[in-house]
Design a protein around this motif. Structure first.
Motif, short mmCIF file in Angstrom:
data_model
loop_
_atom_site.label_atom_id
_atom_site.label_comp_id
_atom_site.label_asym_id
_atom_site.label_seq_id
_atom_site.Cartn_x
_atom_site.Cartn_y
_atom_site.Cartn_z
N ILE A 1 2.73 6.53 -6.97
CA ILE A 1 1.69 7.33 -7.62
C ILE A 1 1.90 8.93 -7.02
CG2 ILE A 1 -1.03 7.86 -7.63
CD1 ILE A 1 -1.16 4.83 -7.82
N GLU A 2 1.99 9.11 -5.98
CA GLU A 2 2.08 10.41 -5.37
C GLU A 2 3.55 11.06 -5.35
OE1 GLU A 2 0.25 10.13 -1.54
OE2 GLU A 2 -1.72 9.28 -2.40
N GLU A 3 4.45 10.27 -5.39
CA GLU A 3 5.65 10.91 -5.45
C GLU A 3 6.57 10.95 -6.62
OE1 GLU A 3 6.92 12.59 -2.55
OE2 GLU A 3 5.03 11.89 -1.39
N GLN A 4 6.69 9.24 -7.08
CA GLN A 4 7.48 9.10 -8.26
C GLN A 4 7.03 9.77 -9.54
OE1 GLN A 4 9.25 5.15 -8.60
NE2 GLN A 4 9.32 5.05 -6.43
N LEU A 5 5.62 9.31 -9.84
CA LEU A 5 5.01 9.92 -11.07
C LEU A 5 5.23 11.56 -11.36
CD1 LEU A 5 2.42 7.33 -11.95
CD2 LEU A 5 4.45 7.71 -13.16
N PRO A 6 4.64 12.13 -10.02
CA PRO A 6 4.81 13.70 -10.20
C PRO A 6 6.19 14.35 -10.41
CG PRO A 6 3.33 13.01 -8.35
CD PRO A 6 3.90 11.82 -8.72
N ALA A 7 7.22 13.59 -9.89
CA ALA A 7 8.74 14.01 -10.01
C ALA A 7 9.00 13.56 -11.55
CB ALA A 7 9.54 13.03 -9.07
N VAL A 8 8.66 12.56 -12.19
CA VAL A 8 8.73 12.03 -13.54
C VAL A 8 8.13 13.47 -14.41
CG1 VAL A 8 8.22 10.53 -15.31
CG2 VAL A 8 9.13 9.59 -13.02
N SER B 1 -1.56 -2.83 -9.11
CA SER B 1 -0.97 -2.46 -10.40
C SER B 1 -1.93 -1.85 -11.31
CB SER B 1 -0.80 -3.83 -11.00
OG SER B 1 0.19 -4.73 -10.22
N LYS B 2 -3.29 -2.01 -11.31
CA LYS B 2 -3.83 -1.37 -11.95
C LYS B 2 -4.08 0.16 -11.92
CE LYS B 2 -8.86 -1.51 -13.18
NZ LYS B 2 -10.15 -1.50 -12.64
N LYS B 3 -3.91 0.36 -10.66
CA LYS B 3 -4.03 2.21 -10.12
C LYS B 3 -2.73 2.61 -10.68
CE LYS B 3 -6.12 1.83 -5.77
NZ LYS B 3 -5.71 1.87 -4.03
N ILE B 4 -1.53 1.80 -10.39
CA ILE B 4 -0.26 2.59 -11.21
C ILE B 4 -0.24 2.69 -12.68
CG2 ILE B 4 2.28 2.13 -11.38
CD1 ILE B 4 2.14 0.90 -8.62
N LEU B 5 -0.73 1.75 -13.34
CA LEU B 5 -0.82 1.55 -14.83
C LEU B 5 -1.78 2.71 -15.06
CD1 LEU B 5 -1.15 -2.10 -15.29
CD2 LEU B 5 0.67 -0.76 -16.19
N GLU B 6 -2.93 2.94 -14.59
CA GLU B 6 -3.92 3.82 -15.03
C GLU B 6 -3.29 5.44 -14.81
OE1 GLU B 6 -7.61 2.60 -13.31
OE2 GLU B 6 -8.20 1.42 -15.13
N ALA B 7 -2.66 5.34 -13.55
CA ALA B 7 -2.01 6.75 -13.25
C ALA B 7 -0.78 7.08 -14.42
CB ALA B 7 -1.22 6.94 -12.10
N GLY B 8 -0.29 5.94 -14.92
CA GLY B 8 0.86 6.23 -16.16
C GLY B 8 0.08 6.54 -17.35
N GLU C 1 0.70 -1.33 0.02
CA GLU C 1 -0.16 0.08 -0.08
C GLU C 1 1.00 1.49 -0.08
OE1 GLU C 1 -3.12 0.19 -0.77
OE2 GLU C 1 -3.17 -2.10 -0.68
N THR C 2 1.86 1.28 0.79
CA THR C 2 2.57 2.52 1.02
C THR C 2 3.61 2.62 -0.30
OG1 THR C 2 4.48 1.39 2.42
CG2 THR C 2 2.87 2.76 3.48
N ALA C 3 3.93 1.56 -0.72
CA ALA C 3 4.77 1.80 -2.06
C ALA C 3 3.94 2.18 -3.20
CB ALA C 3 5.41 0.29 -2.20
N THR C 4 2.73 1.71 -3.31
CA THR C 4 1.90 2.16 -4.33
C THR C 4 1.66 3.72 -4.07
OG1 THR C 4 0.90 0.07 -4.39
CG2 THR C 4 -0.40 1.72 -5.66
N ARG C 5 1.42 4.24 -3.07
CA ARG C 5 1.21 5.51 -2.89
C ARG C 5 2.42 6.39 -3.08
NH1 ARG C 5 -0.39 6.33 2.76
NH2 ARG C 5 -1.61 4.15 2.55
N GLU C 6 3.63 5.66 -2.83
CA GLU C 6 5.02 6.36 -3.08
C GLU C 6 4.86 6.78 -4.48
OE1 GLU C 6 8.02 7.51 -1.99
OE2 GLU C 6 9.32 6.97 -3.82
#
Ligand code: NIG
Ligand code: FE
Length: 418
Positions: free
Chosen positions: A203-210, A238-245, A196-201
């Protein structure tokens, strides 16, 4: 001797039934073969020398490459690699030979975690030198387009470092090899985090930095990847991360159903992922769904071989109409940079035909990256990316396994000898 042409028929990929689109033109004793490219490296003509001479009688060619007695193949496209890392894992190879499994090593803090530690410590320049050396070896084995993932950072700082290293290679090595860049921040759960915390990291930290780094022109990203596996990122996250991408405009291209039948490929087909890799444990239903959605299945025979996995049901997938691509999966677990080796393993372990293996390593691999209008076949209008082979017929590049150094005489990238 031969030009091996792949002609796409409306669709920009080939399935088993369309293999007749693979056309081999053979030279005649008194009439050779030529490929002609313009100044931009785009193919403008393919055919017998007599025809080419007539067609271009008023044109003085700026450069010619003597390919007498060589076979001409399209440059290979490697659909899946992890080439940015420091610290090898030869000690884990020894452990696996003694019976350890991939996941037992991973869960004990080795595997991806080991590589993350070394990659976090390495400088950007050191990572670039390692990557450059690997990419030039990849080129020498005939690959002219390669997909490259991040994923040994698992935090903002090191994921961005890896993406910058890839961007530098994309710019500095563009006359040798084209790179499709994949963000794979969700490659493992960092040691101090939960799913859970890795998924949040991510979506909320890595992707915005990218996103910020892309806006600043420091990096570019084409695809998003997740290691969707039992005990790593499972279906929902996985689905959440893929959709955020996807929201950020990336193509979805992820690790699915490798070690455990989690239903990743069904999930991927339901969100219309462009491509999924591994698929050793794919379900019958997912095969049908992937075929319906034209989702490319990227098969990685090196991993099947090195982890002694049950091969994915490639014959069933081909019969169902799933476009199949191949990748080397180059990473510290599967140390193979050579698509000729991959084609050989695909034939032997996955029961693919020579033609299927070639199409999967060229046109279909390009299609998995959204690049099939420019790369993956020797066709007028596409880039002159060619492999020149010293062999009586093209099949030797698959048949003579481990011999690509002797067989490949030249690689042409975008019309130039690379
Ligand atoms: O595709 N399965 C996850 N990722 C890689 C292995 C990465 C590693 O072990 O370093 C793969 O096989
Ligand atoms: Fe992988």
């Amino acid at each position: 001797r031969q030009i091996v042409q792949v002609t796409s028929s409306g669709e920009n990929f080939l399935t088993g039934g369309q293999m007749k689109n693979l056309k081999v033109i053979t030279a005649k004793p008194d009439d050779g073969l030529s490929v002609v490219a313009d100044k931009t490296g785009t193919i403008v003509a393919i055919g017998y020398d007599s025809e080419i001479r007539t067609k271009f009688r008023n044109t003085a060619f700026e450069r010619t490459v003597d390919a007498s007695d060589l076979c001409i193949l399209p440059g290979f496209v490697d659909a899946h690699t992890h080439p940015v890392w420091a610290g090898d894992r030869v000690h884990e190879f020894r452990m696996k030979l003694a019976g350890a499994t991939y996941m037992s090593i991973h869960n004990a803090g080795g595997g991806i975690h080991y590589t993350v530690e070394h990659t976090r410590r390495a400088s950007e320049d050191e990572l670039y030198r390692l990557l450059r050396d690997r990419l030039l070896r990849i080129l020498r084995s005939g690959t002219t387009v390669v997909e490259c993932k991040s994923g040994y950072g698992l935090n903002v700082e090191t994921e961005l470092k890896m993406l910058r290293v890839l961007e530098r290679a994309k710019r500095e090595l563009s006359s040798f090899i084209d790179i499709s860049i994949t963000f794979c921040g969700a490659h493992a759960i960092p040691k101090d985090m939960t799913e859970e915390t890795a998924t949040r990291e991510v979506i909320e930290e890595q992707l915005p930095a990218v996103a910020r780094s892309i806006r600043l022109g420091e990096i570019s990203v084409d695809n998003i990847d997740v290691f969707c596996e039992k005990g790593v990122f499972e279906l929902e996250n996985s689905k959440k991360i893929l959709e955020a991408g996807r929201e950020m405009g990336f193509r979805m291209n992820f690790h699915a159903d490798e070690l455990y039948p989690l239903g990743s490929a069904e999930m991927g087909a339901s969100i219309k992922a462009e491509a999924m890799s591994h698929l050793e444990q794919i379900s019958e239903k997912a095969i049908q769904e992937m075929a319906k959605n034209h989702c490319v299945g990227i098969i990685l025979p090196t991993t099947v071989y090195i982890l002694r996995l049950e091969p994915p049901p490639v014959r069933k997938m081909i019969e169902a109409g799933v476009p199949i691509a191949l990748g080397s999966d180059f990473n510290p677990n599967a140390f193979c940079l050579s698509m000729p080796m991959v084609m050989h393993l695909a034939c032997m372990l996955c029961r693919m035909s020579l033609e299927e293996a070639l199409v999967a390593s060229t046109l279909n691999a390009a299609c998995s990256l959204g690049l099939s209008s420019k790369y993956g076949s020797i066709e007028v209008g596409k880039k002159a990316d060619l492999v020149l082979l010293d062999a009586p017929t093209w099949e030797h590049i698959v048949y003579q396994f481990g011999e690509h150094d002797h067989l490949i005489q030249m690689v042409v990238k975008n019309g130039f000898v690379a």
